[in-house]
Design a protein around this motif. Sequence first.
Motif, PDB file in Angstrom:
ATOM      1  N   GLY A  19       0.804  -1.214   0.000  1.00  0.00           N
ATOM      2  CA  GLY A  19       0.000   0.000   0.000  1.00  0.00           C
ATOM      3  C   GLY A  19       0.840   1.268   0.000  1.00  0.00           C
ATOM      4  N   GLY A  20       0.143   2.387   0.063  1.00  0.00           N
ATOM      5  CA  GLY A  20       0.763   3.697  -0.056  1.00  0.00           C
ATOM      6  C   GLY A  20       1.823   3.982   0.976  1.00  0.00           C
ATOM      7  N   TYR A  21       1.568   3.643   2.242  1.00  0.00           N
ATOM      8  CA  TYR A  21       2.557   3.936   3.277  1.00  0.00           C
ATOM      9  C   TYR A  21       3.838   3.144   3.061  1.00  0.00           C
ATOM     10  CZ  TYR A  21      -0.780   6.675   5.921  1.00  0.00           C
ATOM     11  OH  TYR A  21      -1.660   7.637   6.303  1.00  0.00           O
ATOM     12  N   ALA A  22       3.709   1.903   2.609  1.00  0.00           N
ATOM     13  CA  ALA A  22       4.904   1.109   2.334  1.00  0.00           C
ATOM     14  C   ALA A  22       5.655   1.664   1.129  1.00  0.00           C
ATOM     15  CB  ALA A  22       4.520  -0.347   2.100  1.00  0.00           C
ATOM     16  N   MET A  23       4.926   2.267   0.187  1.00  0.00           N
ATOM     17  CA  MET A  23       5.568   2.871  -0.985  1.00  0.00           C
ATOM     18  C   MET A  23       6.404   4.087  -0.608  1.00  0.00           C
ATOM     19  SD  MET A  23       2.812   2.991  -4.002  1.00  0.00           S
ATOM     20  CE  MET A  23       2.524   1.625  -5.077  1.00  0.00           C
ATOM     21  N   GLY A 117       7.977  -2.757   8.339  1.00  0.00           N
ATOM     22  CA  GLY A 117       9.333  -2.297   8.637  1.00  0.00           C
ATOM     23  C   GLY A 117       9.733  -1.097   7.787  1.00  0.00           C
ATOM     24  N   LEU A 118       9.346  -1.109   6.526  1.00  0.00           N
ATOM     25  CA  LEU A 118       9.659   0.021   5.640  1.00  0.00           C
ATOM     26  C   LEU A 118       8.949   1.288   6.096  1.00  0.00           C
ATOM     27  CD1 LEU A 118       9.497  -1.764   2.158  1.00  0.00           C
ATOM     28  CD2 LEU A 118      11.543  -0.941   3.349  1.00  0.00           C
ATOM     29  N   ILE A 119       7.716   1.152   6.531  1.00  0.00           N
ATOM     30  CA  ILE A 119       6.958   2.308   7.026  1.00  0.00           C
ATOM     31  C   ILE A 119       7.651   2.899   8.254  1.00  0.00           C
ATOM     32  CG2 ILE A 119       4.781   3.020   8.097  1.00  0.00           C
ATOM     33  CD1 ILE A 119       3.442   0.830   6.293  1.00  0.00           C
ATOM     34  N   PHE A 120       8.056   2.037   9.174  1.00  0.00           N
ATOM     35  CA  PHE A 120       8.752   2.518  10.369  1.00  0.00           C
ATOM     36  C   PHE A 120      10.102   3.148  10.026  1.00  0.00           C
ATOM     37  CE2 PHE A 120       5.898  -0.305  12.876  1.00  0.00           C
ATOM     38  CZ  PHE A 120       5.402   0.669  13.714  1.00  0.00           C
TER      39      PHE A 120
END
Length: 184
Positions: A19-23, A117-120
């Motif tokens: 999703g967007g946040y991971a992008m 993890g990418l979002i964080f």
Amino acid sequence: MLIKLFITFLKIGFLGFGGGYAMLSLIFEEMLSFGMTIEQYADLNALDVLIPGPIAINSATYVGQLYGGFLGATVTTLAVCVPSVVFVGLFSKYEVGIKQNKSLNLILDNVKVVSIGLIFAVAFILMLSTVFGVDNLLNISKMSVDVFSLFIMVGTVYFSLKYQVNPLLLTLLAGIIGWLYYLI
């Protein structure tokens, strides 16, 4: 420049699992090659919260406008949408086989964990820049704490977790408080 923007956001669209946040972590890494500053990236994140619509499209439009004007915004928005159109078409044709494929479902479950993890990671980088004035942990010796930004960050996390205040409202309030603080 327009071709480079198109290819970059086409790549982000195809690789943007979660999703967007991971992008946002992909967008962050790619935009560093365009010369985007962490402050501009923080603005992008604030706009993603405030402007209705998918995060990937809002981000693509912002970056396209920043580096290519109206035409750049159009090109990047289309580029980030192309993979979704392709995948939705393929998914609907092979939906039953995909849902029954245990190996693929296991891979996708693990991708979800990595996405968190990418979002964080992106949130951590923004916190380092905004609150501590450094862009990575290697510059920790040059760190200086912005007490006001730390106060805003802790306050928004507190109200979000304790009282489940809407993130849009928290973003607006933080923006207004910051504007008033720096105005005075």
